[in-house]
Motif scaffolding. Structure first.
Motif, PDB file in Angstrom:
ATOM      1  N   GLU A  15      -3.316  12.472  16.469  1.00 21.92           N
ATOM      2  CA  GLU A  15      -4.167  13.567  16.930  1.00 21.92           C
ATOM      3  C   GLU A  15      -3.375  14.637  17.670  1.00 21.92           C
ATOM      4  OE1 GLU A  15      -7.635  12.449  19.059  1.00 21.92           O
ATOM      5  OE2 GLU A  15      -8.302  10.985  17.571  1.00 21.92           O
ATOM      6  N   ASN A  16      -2.440  14.209  18.527  1.00 19.87           N
ATOM      7  CA  ASN A  16      -1.606  15.178  19.233  1.00 19.87           C
ATOM      8  C   ASN A  16      -0.616  15.791  18.246  1.00 19.87           C
ATOM      9  OD1 ASN A  16       0.909  16.059  20.756  1.00 19.87           O
ATOM     10  ND2 ASN A  16      -0.458  15.617  22.462  1.00 19.87           N
ATOM     11  N   LYS A  17      -0.752  17.098  17.981  1.00 18.06           N
ATOM     12  CA  LYS A  17       0.041  17.748  16.946  1.00 18.06           C
ATOM     13  C   LYS A  17       1.541  17.713  17.254  1.00 18.06           C
ATOM     14  CE  LYS A  17      -3.427  18.841  14.371  1.00 18.06           C
ATOM     15  NZ  LYS A  17      -3.618  18.152  13.068  1.00 18.06           N
ATOM     16  N   GLY A  18       1.890  17.842  18.536  1.00 18.59           N
ATOM     17  CA  GLY A  18       3.297  17.804  18.902  1.00 18.59           C
ATOM     18  C   GLY A  18       3.924  16.461  18.606  1.00 18.59           C
ATOM     19  N   VAL A  19       3.231  15.392  18.989  1.00 17.95           N
ATOM     20  CA  VAL A  19       3.734  14.044  18.733  1.00 17.95           C
ATOM     21  C   VAL A  19       3.743  13.761  17.235  1.00 17.95           C
ATOM     22  CG1 VAL A  19       3.342  11.585  19.154  1.00 17.95           C
ATOM     23  CG2 VAL A  19       2.945  13.238  20.991  1.00 17.95           C
ATOM     24  N   ASP A  20       2.719  14.239  16.537  1.00 12.87           N
ATOM     25  CA  ASP A  20       2.655  14.042  15.090  1.00 12.87           C
ATOM     26  C   ASP A  20       3.848  14.688  14.396  1.00 12.87           C
ATOM     27  OD1 ASP A  20       1.068  13.114  12.733  1.00 12.87           O
ATOM     28  OD2 ASP A  20       1.027  15.246  12.263  1.00 12.87           O
ATOM     29  N   GLN A  21       4.180  15.917  14.762  1.00 13.16           N
ATOM     30  CA  GLN A  21       5.326  16.600  14.162  1.00 13.16           C
ATOM     31  C   GLN A  21       6.635  15.912  14.512  1.00 13.16           C
ATOM     32  OE1 GLN A  21       5.401  19.221  11.949  1.00 13.16           O
ATOM     33  NE2 GLN A  21       3.199  18.782  11.871  1.00 13.16           N
ATOM     34  N   LEU A  22       6.722  15.380  15.725  1.00 19.21           N
ATOM     35  CA  LEU A  22       7.922  14.660  16.129  1.00 19.21           C
ATOM     36  C   LEU A  22       8.139  13.434  15.249  1.00 19.21           C
ATOM     37  CD1 LEU A  22      10.237  14.168  18.215  1.00 19.21           C
ATOM     38  CD2 LEU A  22       8.576  12.840  19.549  1.00 19.21           C
ATOM     39  N   PHE A  23       7.072  12.647  15.044  1.00 23.03           N
ATOM     40  CA  PHE A  23       7.203  11.445  14.231  1.00 23.03           C
ATOM     41  C   PHE A  23       7.414  11.770  12.765  1.00 23.03           C
ATOM     42  CE2 PHE A  23       5.935   9.075  17.916  1.00 23.03           C
ATOM     43  CZ  PHE A  23       6.466   7.811  17.703  1.00 23.03           C
ATOM     44  N   LEU A  24       6.801  12.846  12.270  1.00 18.16           N
ATOM     45  CA  LEU A  24       7.061  13.250  10.888  1.00 18.16           C
ATOM     46  C   LEU A  24       8.530  13.597  10.704  1.00 18.16           C
ATOM     47  CD1 LEU A  24       3.961  15.463   9.968  1.00 18.16           C
ATOM     48  CD2 LEU A  24       4.604  13.259   8.972  1.00 18.16           C
ATOM     49  N   ARG A  25       9.084  14.271  11.686  1.00 17.56           N
ATOM     50  CA  ARG A  25      10.494  14.672  11.580  1.00 17.56           C
ATOM     51  C   ARG A  25      11.416  13.464  11.546  1.00 17.56           C
ATOM     52  NH1 ARG A  25      13.495  19.687  14.558  1.00 17.56           N
ATOM     53  NH2 ARG A  25      15.637  19.155  13.984  1.00 17.56           N
ATOM     54  N   LEU A  26      11.200  12.511  12.449  1.00 17.64           N
ATOM     55  CA  LEU A  26      12.111  11.367  12.490  1.00 17.64           C
ATOM     56  C   LEU A  26      11.889  10.423  11.300  1.00 17.64           C
ATOM     57  CD1 LEU A  26      10.669   8.508  13.710  1.00 17.64           C
ATOM     58  CD2 LEU A  26      10.615   9.900  15.766  1.00 17.64           C
ATOM     59  N   ARG A  27      10.647  10.347  10.794  1.00 20.31           N
ATOM     60  CA  ARG A  27      10.354   9.454   9.673  1.00 20.31           C
ATOM     61  C   ARG A  27      10.808  10.017   8.328  1.00 20.31           C
ATOM     62  NH1 ARG A  27       4.228   7.866  11.740  1.00 20.31           N
ATOM     63  NH2 ARG A  27       4.862   6.136  13.101  1.00 20.31           N
ATOM     64  N   GLN A  28      10.949  11.341   8.234  1.00 17.14           N
ATOM     65  CA  GLN A  28      11.328  11.954   6.970  1.00 17.14           C
ATOM     66  C   GLN A  28      12.786  12.399   6.933  1.00 17.14           C
ATOM     67  OE1 GLN A  28       7.208  13.832   5.294  1.00 17.14           O
ATOM     68  NE2 GLN A  28       8.183  15.054   6.869  1.00 17.14           N
ATOM     69  N   ARG A  29      13.489  12.175   8.006  1.00 13.34           N
ATOM     70  CA  ARG A  29      14.842  12.711   8.139  1.00 13.34           C
ATOM     71  C   ARG A  29      15.834  12.111   7.152  1.00 13.34           C
ATOM     72  NH1 ARG A  29      19.051  11.284  11.845  1.00 13.34           N
ATOM     73  NH2 ARG A  29      20.599  12.964  11.883  1.00 13.34           N
ATOM     74  N   MET A  30      15.609  10.854   6.723  1.00 14.27           N
ATOM     75  CA  MET A  30      16.556  10.179   5.842  1.00 14.27           C
ATOM     76  C   MET A  30      16.174  10.297   4.361  1.00 14.27           C
ATOM     77  SD  MET A  30      18.855   9.143   7.889  1.00 14.27           S
ATOM     78  CE  MET A  30      19.023   8.960   9.682  1.00 14.27           C
ATOM     79  N   GLY A  31      15.191  11.144   4.056  1.00  7.59           N
ATOM     80  CA  GLY A  31      14.869  11.381   2.656  1.00  7.59           C
ATOM     81  C   GLY A  31      13.543  10.830   2.185  1.00  7.59           C
ATOM     82  N   SER A  32      12.856  10.072   3.028  1.00  7.49           N
ATOM     83  CA  SER A  32      11.532   9.573   2.673  1.00  7.49           C
ATOM     84  C   SER A  32      10.490  10.625   3.036  1.00  7.49           C
ATOM     85  CB  SER A  32      11.242   8.271   3.416  1.00  7.49           C
ATOM     86  OG  SER A  32      10.044   7.686   2.979  1.00  7.49           O
ATOM     87  N   VAL A  33       9.310  10.534   2.433  1.00  5.66           N
ATOM     88  CA  VAL A  33       8.237  11.478   2.752  1.00  5.66           C
ATOM     89  C   VAL A  33       7.031  10.711   3.275  1.00  5.66           C
ATOM     90  CG1 VAL A  33       8.981  13.183   1.062  1.00  5.66           C
ATOM     91  CG2 VAL A  33       7.320  11.444   0.391  1.00  5.66           C
ATOM     92  N   CYS A  34       6.307  11.333   4.195  1.00  7.00           N
ATOM     93  CA  CYS A  34       5.100  10.730   4.756  1.00  7.00           C
ATOM     94  C   CYS A  34       3.876  11.250   4.010  1.00  7.00           C
ATOM     95  CB  CYS A  34       4.982  11.066   6.240  1.00  7.00           C
ATOM     96  SG  CYS A  34       6.172  10.219   7.287  1.00  7.00           S
ATOM     97  N   ILE A  35       2.990  10.333   3.634  1.00  7.15           N
ATOM     98  CA  ILE A  35       1.759  10.691   2.931  1.00  7.15           C
ATOM     99  C   ILE A  35       0.574  10.306   3.816  1.00  7.15           C
ATOM    100  CG2 ILE A  35       0.349  10.305   0.887  1.00  7.15           C
ATOM    101  CD1 ILE A  35       2.881   9.463  -0.588  1.00  7.15           C
ATOM    102  N   PRO A  36      -0.236  11.282   4.258  1.00  7.80           N
ATOM    103  CA  PRO A  36      -1.432  10.919   5.023  1.00  7.80           C
ATOM    104  C   PRO A  36      -2.313   9.977   4.206  1.00  7.80           C
ATOM    105  CG  PRO A  36      -1.027  13.285   5.116  1.00  7.80           C
ATOM    106  CD  PRO A  36      -0.090  12.728   4.087  1.00  7.80           C
ATOM    107  N   MET A  37      -2.899   8.992   4.861  1.00  3.81           N
ATOM    108  CA  MET A  37      -3.679   7.980   4.155  1.00  3.81           C
ATOM    109  C   MET A  37      -4.744   8.599   3.252  1.00  3.81           C
ATOM    110  SD  MET A  37      -5.783   4.704   5.676  1.00  3.81           S
ATOM    111  CE  MET A  37      -4.288   3.754   5.925  1.00  3.81           C
ATOM    112  N   ALA A  38      -5.386   9.639   3.714  1.00  2.00           N
ATOM    113  CA  ALA A  38      -6.459  10.257   2.933  1.00  2.00           C
ATOM    114  C   ALA A  38      -5.945  10.908   1.650  1.00  2.00           C
ATOM    115  CB  ALA A  38      -7.186  11.291   3.786  1.00  2.00           C
ATOM    116  N   ASP A  39      -4.654  11.190   1.584  1.00  2.00           N
ATOM    117  CA  ASP A  39      -4.073  11.864   0.424  1.00  2.00           C
ATOM    118  C   ASP A  39      -3.330  10.920  -0.512  1.00  2.00           C
ATOM    119  OD1 ASP A  39      -5.019  14.219   1.504  1.00  2.00           O
ATOM    120  OD2 ASP A  39      -3.115  14.753   2.445  1.00  2.00           O
ATOM    121  N   THR A  40      -3.446   9.608  -0.288  1.00  2.14           N
ATOM    122  CA  THR A  40      -2.628   8.654  -1.035  1.00  2.14           C
ATOM    123  C   THR A  40      -2.831   8.765  -2.547  1.00  2.14           C
ATOM    124  OG1 THR A  40      -2.712   7.102   0.823  1.00  2.14           O
ATOM    125  CG2 THR A  40      -2.016   6.222  -1.306  1.00  2.14           C
TER     126      THR A  40
END
Length: 303
Positions: free
Chosen positions: A146-171
């Motif tokens: 919900e917190n956009k700042g924290v969400d962007q932080l985790f997206l950055r660290l989770r996608q940094r090595m080449g993987s992509v994050c998919i929101p559950m609703a968009d699977t």
């Protein structure tokens, strides 16, 4: 990013640059603050451990409890380190076994689904693309924060090595996009969360509890006939992990409904019992009971 998001990154990024030994000093201090001072969710952790392991003595349970909080604090600083850790360093610290089994599936034209749990350092599993060829796109399903700042932080660290994050609703939409583009892919599903009441379709015997479980990952992997693997992660020592890919099936459509889900929870329980401290015990996993579920559905049926 907006100003609060920039400020969060401005704080986290330089901290992440610090060497591991300083991060672990932070973790040691954090352990005292979270466990001994703040007593963060100690009642939940203590209740979960006691009910999951009724055969263990009080002393054994307290040891697991303390070890859990020590590991949890390590997990926090290790996740932060993902912002800046080099590819060479993460490959040394997060070792994957059985990668050739995944590559074989790609050679056969089959995409892959991975079952994971909130066990050991699941964030570091996002470094898997560094150990694979470029035949398949790596991705993981996630719940947006919900917190956009924290969400962007985790997206950055989770996608940094080449993987992509998919929101559950968009699977499903994203999987169809991959298929239409002729793109093989490997998707990780952390499936040990507590489902909402309306999403409860199946129960399993898990860690001495009658447990409601999510079944969405199974439905997706059966629908698209993905090869299914369980990620068996181990903590070798502080800051070092090993994850082995264990084949569950290459023909999920041939299995009975919920059989994959049952297999996953059996394998996850084996991992947890081997080293109990490394699962996320602070989550109130068993707050939904079958008794309350049955009462809710009695009301619904009566309408």
């Amino acid at each position: 990013m907006n100003i609060p998001q920039y400020l969060l990154m401005a704080v986290c990024y330089p901290i992440s640059l610090l060497p591991f030994w300083i991060h672990y000093l932070f973790a040691d201090v954090l352990y005292v603050l979270i466990y001994h001072v703040g007593r963060y969710r100690v009642r939940v952790v203590r209740k979960n451990l006691a009910s999951a392991f009724p055969e263990k003595t009080a002393a054994e349970l307290r040891t697991i409890e303390r070890d859990f909080y020590k590991w949890f604090c390590d997990y926090i600083v290790e996740s932060m380190k993902l912002l800046t850790i080099s590819k060479k360093n993460i490959k040394k610290r997060m070792v994957f076994k059985g990668v050739e089994r995944l590559e074989q599936c790609f050679e056969e034209g089959q995409s892959v689904g991975l079952y994971l749990g909130h066990y050991c350092n699941w964030e570091w599993i996002t470094s898997l693309p560094l150990s694979l060829t470029d035949k398949a796109q790596c991705a993981q399903i996630y719940h947006p924060i919900e917190n956009k700042g924290v969400d962007q932080l985790f997206l950055r660290l989770r996608q940094r090595m080449g993987s992509v994050c998919i929101p559950m609703a968009d699977t499903l939409r994203k999987i169809l996009e991959f298929k239409q583009a002729g793109q093989l892919f490997i998707i990780g599903y952390i499936s040990d969360q507590k489902p909402n009441w309306i999403n409860i379709h199946h129960w399993v015997d898990f860690l001495n509890h009658d447990t409601p479980v999510l079944t969405g990952a199974e439905r997706i992997m059966r629908k698209f006939n993905h090869a299914v693997f369980y990620v068996d992660e181990r903590r070798i020592r502080r800051g070092y992990y090993e994850a082995e890919f264990k084949l569950m099936t290459k023909e999920p459509q041939q299995l009975e409904e919920y059989q994959l889900t049952d297999m996953y929870y059996q394998m996850l329980e084996e991992s947890i019992r081997r080293a109990p401290a490394y699962w996320l015990w602070s989550h109130n996993r068993w707050s939904r009971t079958r008794e309350e579920f049955d009462k809710r559905f009695e009301v619904i049926d009566g309408k």
